[in-house]
Scaffold this motif. Structure first.
Motif, mmCIF file in Angstrom:
data_model
loop_
_atom_site.group_PDB
_atom_site.id
_atom_site.type_symbol
_atom_site.label_atom_id
_atom_site.label_comp_id
_atom_site.label_asym_id
_atom_site.label_seq_id
_atom_site.Cartn_x
_atom_site.Cartn_y
_atom_site.Cartn_z
ATOM 1 N N GLY A 10 0.608 -1.254 0.062
ATOM 2 C CA GLY A 10 -0.026 0.016 0.055
ATOM 3 C C GLY A 10 0.985 1.290 -0.043
ATOM 4 O O GLY A 10 2.045 1.370 -0.181
ATOM 5 N N PRO A 11 0.295 2.522 0.126
ATOM 6 C CA PRO A 11 0.973 3.689 0.091
ATOM 7 C C PRO A 11 2.032 3.745 1.305
ATOM 8 O O PRO A 11 1.822 3.555 2.212
ATOM 9 N N VAL A 12 3.219 4.273 0.713
ATOM 10 C CA VAL A 12 4.013 4.842 1.659
ATOM 11 C C VAL A 12 4.395 6.228 1.684
ATOM 12 O O VAL A 12 4.572 6.840 0.503
ATOM 13 N N GLU A 13 5.036 6.903 2.526
ATOM 14 C CA GLU A 13 5.343 8.344 2.544
ATOM 15 C C GLU A 13 7.063 8.518 2.656
ATOM 16 O O GLU A 13 7.442 7.723 3.232
ATOM 17 N N PRO A 14 7.491 9.215 1.685
ATOM 18 C CA PRO A 14 9.004 9.480 1.952
ATOM 19 C C PRO A 14 9.568 9.832 3.106
ATOM 20 O O PRO A 14 10.684 9.167 3.597
ATOM 21 N N GLU A 15 8.785 10.480 4.039
ATOM 22 C CA GLU A 15 9.308 10.793 5.537
ATOM 23 C C GLU A 15 9.476 9.511 6.357
ATOM 24 O O GLU A 15 10.086 9.684 7.343
ATOM 25 N N GLN A 16 8.727 8.361 5.799
ATOM 26 C CA GLN A 16 8.805 7.103 6.826
ATOM 27 C C GLN A 16 10.356 6.442 6.545
ATOM 28 O O GLN A 16 10.546 5.542 7.230
ATOM 29 N N LYS A 17 11.153 7.163 5.657
ATOM 30 C CA LYS A 17 12.469 6.756 5.844
ATOM 31 C C LYS A 17 13.346 6.829 7.202
ATOM 32 O O LYS A 17 14.226 6.363 7.391
ATOM 33 N N THR A 18 12.638 7.843 7.782
ATOM 34 C CA THR A 18 13.268 8.393 9.048
ATOM 35 C C THR A 18 12.916 6.926 10.147
ATOM 36 O O THR A 18 13.439 7.197 11.170
ATOM 37 N N LEU A 19 11.998 6.402 9.779
ATOM 38 C CA LEU A 19 11.442 5.458 10.921
ATOM 39 C C LEU A 19 12.355 4.217 10.886
ATOM 40 O O LEU A 19 12.288 3.320 12.041
ATOM 41 N N PHE A 20 12.986 3.910 9.822
ATOM 42 C CA PHE A 20 14.076 2.664 10.067
ATOM 43 C C PHE A 20 15.336 2.934 10.970
ATOM 44 O O PHE A 20 15.794 3.919 10.952
ATOM 45 N N LEU A 21 15.756 1.538 11.689
ATOM 46 C CA LEU A 21 16.521 1.743 12.539
ATOM 47 C C LEU A 21 17.646 0.845 12.089
ATOM 48 O O LEU A 21 17.665 -0.192 11.339
ATOM 49 N N PRO A 22 19.105 1.130 12.512
ATOM 50 C CA PRO A 22 20.153 0.086 12.140
ATOM 51 C C PRO A 22 19.770 -1.111 12.671
ATOM 52 O O PRO A 22 19.327 -1.419 13.860
ATOM 53 N N GLY A 23 20.108 -2.244 11.926
ATOM 54 C CA GLY A 23 19.707 -3.777 12.132
ATOM 55 C C GLY A 23 18.472 -4.271 12.204
ATOM 56 O O GLY A 23 18.042 -5.080 12.383
ATOM 57 N N ASP A 24 17.407 -3.301 11.544
ATOM 58 C CA ASP A 24 16.190 -3.771 11.245
ATOM 59 C C ASP A 24 16.130 -4.874 10.522
ATOM 60 O O ASP A 24 16.777 -4.910 9.341
ATOM 61 N N TYR A 25 15.206 -5.830 10.566
ATOM 62 C CA TYR A 25 15.001 -7.157 9.696
ATOM 63 C C TYR A 25 13.977 -6.699 8.883
ATOM 64 O O TYR A 25 12.904 -6.634 9.517
ATOM 65 N N ILE A 26 13.989 -6.492 7.644
ATOM 66 C CA ILE A 26 12.816 -6.216 6.931
ATOM 67 C C ILE A 26 12.481 -7.264 5.885
ATOM 68 O O ILE A 26 13.201 -7.928 5.266
ATOM 69 N N ILE A 27 10.937 -7.365 6.210
ATOM 70 C CA ILE A 27 10.198 -8.287 5.190
ATOM 71 C C ILE A 27 9.394 -7.428 4.211
ATOM 72 O O ILE A 27 8.565 -6.824 4.864
#
Length: 206
Positions: A10-27
């Motif tokens: 679904g929709p994502v927003e460019p500012e959501q880039k700031t929500l990621f943390l080092p070491g996140d496991y991304i699915i």
């Protein structure tokens, strides 16, 4: 254990880039791998039946059947639980043309929360969390936002809200009423507790 981030189609927003943390496991779920690319992150795993995007290439791929009991997001939630993540962030599941997809993602998030994870769903300016028995939710003060509570599985008993404009003490919230809607935090923030049932806590701008 690091945090799991599940990215839907679904929709994502460019500012959501700031929500990621080092070491996140991304699915990434199905076309969520395109959202991951737009957000500048690389999925550790891509799952889906790929009915909404071409099947990507790579070894980090789980191809699901088109006809299945779990949605792609729920499958990802099960993987997060199996891998023992205590925290999960879900993006790309709110808004868009398919309301049923958003509701299914909220259901998947509730399932994951019941496995013991702290689950947050973010998108379209809103932040969603879950309140369960023995797991109170702290709501940081934000004069520009409302917070609302919605029962998810029938009546919720023993709801207590402190530090809010509209406090509650041992209240009963039911799905066909809106007693928990549009509350505001006081300086110092609010806290939500309950005795039985489950609540969806929604933060949204005024």
């Amino acid at each position: 254990m690091s945090r799991c981030v599940i990215i839907g189609a679904g929709p994502v927003e460019p500012e959501q880039k700031t929500l990621f943390l080092p070491g996140d496991y991304i699915i990434a779920c199905d076309a969520g791998y395109q959202n991951a690319r737009a957000l500048g992150v690389t999925p550790d795993l891509i799952v889906g039946d790929f009915d909404s995007a071409p099947r990507p290439q790579g070894k980090n791929l789980v191809v699901l059947p088109a006809e299945k009991d779990d949605t792609d997001t729920h499958y990802a939630a099960r993987l997060a639980a199996e891998k023992g993540f205590g925290e999960a962030l879900i993006l790309g599941v709110l808004g868009g043309a398919r309301l049923d997809h958003s509701l299914a993602a909220i259901a998947a998030g509730l399932w994951l929360a019941k496995q013991g994870a702290e689950v947050t769903i973010a998108g379209r300016g809103a932040v969603l969390r879950y309140v369960l028995p023995g797991r109170p939710a702290r709501v940081e003060h934000d004069a520009a936002a409302y917070f609302s509570l919605f029962p998810l599985e029938g009546a919720v008993e023993g709801v207590c809200i402190t530090g809010a404009k509209y406090p509650l003490q041992n209240a009963r919230l039911v799905p066909d009423a809106t007693l928990g809607a549009s509350n505001e935090t006081l300086p110092g923030g609010a806290e939500v507790r309950l005795q039985t049932g489950s609540l969806l806590l929604v933060r949204a701008p005024k």
